[in-house]
Structure formats: structure tokens, C-alpha cells
Design a protein around this motif. Sequence first.
Motif, PDB file in Angstrom:
ATOM      1  N   ASP A   5     -55.849  34.619 -30.116  1.00 20.83           N
ATOM      2  CA  ASP A   5     -54.848  35.667 -30.220  1.00 20.83           C
ATOM      3  C   ASP A   5     -55.316  36.745 -31.202  1.00 20.83           C
ATOM      4  O   ASP A   5     -56.270  36.550 -31.967  1.00 20.83           O
ATOM      5  CB  ASP A   5     -53.487  35.114 -30.610  1.00 20.83           C
ATOM      6  CG  ASP A   5     -53.477  34.461 -31.988  1.00 20.83           C
ATOM      7  OD1 ASP A   5     -53.902  35.096 -32.965  1.00 20.83           O
ATOM      8  OD2 ASP A   5     -53.043  33.304 -32.093  1.00 20.83           O
ATOM      9  N   LYS A  28     -36.958  46.228 -22.612  1.00 22.84           N
ATOM     10  CA  LYS A  28     -36.752  45.529 -21.355  1.00 22.84           C
ATOM     11  C   LYS A  28     -38.002  45.669 -20.500  1.00 22.84           C
ATOM     12  O   LYS A  28     -38.444  46.782 -20.209  1.00 22.84           O
ATOM     13  CB  LYS A  28     -35.543  46.095 -20.602  1.00 22.84           C
ATOM     14  CG  LYS A  28     -35.215  45.334 -19.317  1.00 22.84           C
ATOM     15  CD  LYS A  28     -33.934  45.840 -18.675  1.00 22.84           C
ATOM     16  CE  LYS A  28     -33.586  45.041 -17.434  1.00 22.84           C
ATOM     17  NZ  LYS A  28     -32.333  45.514 -16.796  1.00 22.84           N
ATOM     18  N   VAL A  36     -48.955  34.993 -25.949  1.00 23.82           N
ATOM     19  CA  VAL A  36     -48.126  36.123 -25.572  1.00 23.82           C
ATOM     20  C   VAL A  36     -46.873  36.123 -26.442  1.00 23.82           C
ATOM     21  O   VAL A  36     -46.128  35.143 -26.467  1.00 23.82           O
ATOM     22  CB  VAL A  36     -47.747  36.062 -24.082  1.00 23.82           C
ATOM     23  CG1 VAL A  36     -46.865  37.229 -23.723  1.00 23.82           C
ATOM     24  CG2 VAL A  36     -49.007  36.046 -23.228  1.00 23.82           C
ATOM     25  N   GLN A  37     -46.634  37.195 -27.161  1.00 24.58           N
ATOM     26  CA  GLN A  37     -45.472  37.281 -28.018  1.00 24.58           C
ATOM     27  C   GLN A  37     -44.255  37.717 -27.209  1.00 24.58           C
ATOM     28  O   GLN A  37     -44.367  38.416 -26.207  1.00 24.58           O
ATOM     29  CB  GLN A  37     -45.731  38.272 -29.154  1.00 24.58           C
ATOM     30  CG  GLN A  37     -46.848  37.833 -30.100  1.00 24.58           C
ATOM     31  CD  GLN A  37     -47.054  38.825 -31.217  1.00 24.58           C
ATOM     32  OE1 GLN A  37     -46.630  39.970 -31.133  1.00 24.58           O
ATOM     33  NE2 GLN A  37     -47.698  38.381 -32.273  1.00 24.58           N
ATOM     34  N   ASP A  38     -43.076  37.278 -27.662  1.00 25.90           N
ATOM     35  CA  ASP A  38     -41.847  37.690 -27.010  1.00 25.90           C
ATOM     36  C   ASP A  38     -41.623  39.182 -27.223  1.00 25.90           C
ATOM     37  O   ASP A  38     -41.961  39.732 -28.269  1.00 25.90           O
ATOM     38  CB  ASP A  38     -40.671  36.907 -27.580  1.00 25.90           C
ATOM     39  CG  ASP A  38     -40.743  35.424 -27.228  1.00 25.90           C
ATOM     40  OD1 ASP A  38     -41.361  35.097 -26.203  1.00 25.90           O
ATOM     41  OD2 ASP A  38     -40.191  34.609 -27.999  1.00 25.90           O
ATOM     42  N   ALA A  39     -41.065  39.826 -26.217  1.00 23.21           N
ATOM     43  CA  ALA A  39     -40.765  41.255 -26.340  1.00 23.21           C
ATOM     44  C   ALA A  39     -39.638  41.455 -27.340  1.00 23.21           C
ATOM     45  O   ALA A  39     -38.742  40.615 -27.447  1.00 23.21           O
ATOM     46  CB  ALA A  39     -40.377  41.819 -24.977  1.00 23.21           C
ATOM     47  N   PRO A  40     -39.663  42.561 -28.088  1.00 24.06           N
ATOM     48  CA  PRO A  40     -38.558  42.836 -29.014  1.00 24.06           C
ATOM     49  C   PRO A  40     -37.252  43.018 -28.251  1.00 24.06           C
ATOM     50  O   PRO A  40     -37.245  43.335 -27.057  1.00 24.06           O
ATOM     51  CB  PRO A  40     -38.996  44.128 -29.707  1.00 24.06           C
ATOM     52  CG  PRO A  40     -40.024  44.737 -28.814  1.00 24.06           C
ATOM     53  CD  PRO A  40     -40.704  43.601 -28.132  1.00 24.06           C
ATOM     54  N   SER A  41     -36.143  42.837 -28.951  1.00 22.63           N
ATOM     55  CA  SER A  41     -34.829  42.846 -28.299  1.00 22.63           C
ATOM     56  C   SER A  41     -34.499  44.177 -27.641  1.00 22.63           C
ATOM     57  O   SER A  41     -33.739  44.227 -26.669  1.00 22.63           O
ATOM     58  CB  SER A  41     -33.747  42.488 -29.326  1.00 22.63           C
ATOM     59  OG  SER A  41     -33.768  43.421 -30.411  1.00 22.63           O
TER      60      SER A  41
END
Length: 313
Positions: free
Chosen positions: A203, A10, A2-7
Motif C-alpha cells: 500500500d 459517492k 483499498v481505503q474506504d471512501a470519505p463520507s
Amino acid sequence: MVQDAPSWLKVLKPGGFPIEPLPGSALINRQFWRPNLSALDECANDSSTLLVIGKPSVLALELLERFFRCPSLYDAMDDFPAFYAGLSRIALARREQMIARRVDIIWASSSKLKIRWDGFHNDVRLVHNGLDLSAMPVMGQTSTKSTKQIFGYVGTMGAWFDWDWIRALAESRLDDDIRLVGPVFEPPKSALPGNVAMLPACDHELALRSMLQFDVGLIPFKNNALTASVDPIKYYEYRALALPVISTDFGEMHFRSDVPGVFVSRSLADMPSLVEAALRFDRDSIDNRLFASQNSWEARFDAAGPLPAEVRT
């Protein structure tokens, strides 16, 4: 992975018990939604917000009622009720129709879905699936190629997966390899030939790289209610990698039998000739870069037509 959400994004998790679409689920789960609804009140308070519904639910209906001033869109990606039975199917179908009647625009990902929703709404647009160009691997970046022909599939194997078709392919090509990459939710009912390799889920980046080793991309789905409205993303991925494609006759693939390099199997009897034709197909004749750019998500959104005037930028 699971990739981190972009900044700038939200992500809110509504929570609740996994009991939808059973009738009465909203009475139980609404209490879990209150903190997120309050957070949404702070940002979705005028017509500059576009409310997009990706799956029919009681929460989606609640949001449509709560933010009725905001322009809205239903992205109909599947025949969602077909995945359920009994009361759950009836309840979900009813909620989906309520959503379809309330939104400003419907995007339908397949021809059948567009025909279906044309009866409920006067602004239904056919918006096929597409490609994430940033995720596509560079051609030629692959490990040592096998001396055998490799027929490959990448994706989930569930109730819609045609194991009989795979078995027939494997038995007809015993000197070649069939590679199936992905999670198995409904396994075959009997043992498969030894030239079928079952590889684990991975992935998206690794899955795309595995396609570089294929000689032919496979889409072996049953033709039933679950697949009748499907436009498989793997079709676009295979073609963007200049792979000839052998698909069973279902959903949106039904309309692609005349596309060069696409071979649609309508029975087990036609498989041997289609396999030979796919292997003879000149992959260099596929302008994969042009195909990728024409079928990117950016191109899809540009071609989908204007959104409601209130949210144009």
C-alpha cells in the motif's frame, strides 16, 4: 489496500464489458450506464457542478453531451493513446480530441502534453503532479539502516521500465543494494545481479516508508512514446524525503537536470559519475519541507488559475 471512501464522496461504478476503446463499444455498454446516468441527473443539474474528465472514454463524451450546461475540465495526465495500438489507438485518440475541443479548460501534467493540447484549445494550463502531504511519513521514522548504500525505486515496472539501466547500475555497485518495490508487469529478459532485491507491491503508506531507507531515489524509465509526457509523482515523493534522485532522461525529468540533487542520466556511460555525485550530495541542503509545501496538491490547485466563474467558491 483499498481505503474506504470519505463520507462526502459517492462513488459510482458504470460497469460494462472491457472492450473500449474498440469502435462500437458504446452500443454494448450504454445499457450498463443507465442507472448511474439517472443518479447523476439528480445531482448534476445546474452550473454549480464541475464536470472533470480524467480519462478519455465514450462515457466521458456522453456526460459532456448530457450535462452541456455544466462547466467542464479535462485533466490530461498521460498520452493515453500511446498505451494502445491499431484501431484502438486511433479510436481513443479521436475521442480524446473530441473531449479536448468540448471542455472549458484543459490541465496538462507535463510540458509535452501542454504543447500538444495548445493546438486544440485556447485555455490549456500546465499543472504538474504533486504530493499528498497527509500521506508523507515523518523523517527519521525508519528501521535500522543498512551499512550498504541503498538505491531504491518504488512503483510499477512495465514496458517503460529500463531493466538494462538497472542491470548496469547493479553491476557497477556490487557492494551496494538496489531495491525495486512494486508490481512487475514486464519482467527483465535475463537474470539480474544478486544485489538487486525485488520487493512485492504494497500500500502507499508502506511504500512511502520504504523510501526512508533509501540513500538515492531512482526513476529508470525508457525514453519513448509512453514516457515522453510523464511527470512522475515519485520524483516529488523522493524530494520531499530529502533524497537525491538519479533519473534517466525522459518526459518532464529532462527539464530538471539543473535542479540541485537531481542527476539525469543520458546514457549508461554517464552512470558511474552521476552515482558518485548523488552519493556525495548533501541531503541536508534540501529544504524538503519547503519543497513539499510548494509541490502539494493544494499548492497545485491554487496555482492552476480560476475555474469557470460558475463554479467558483
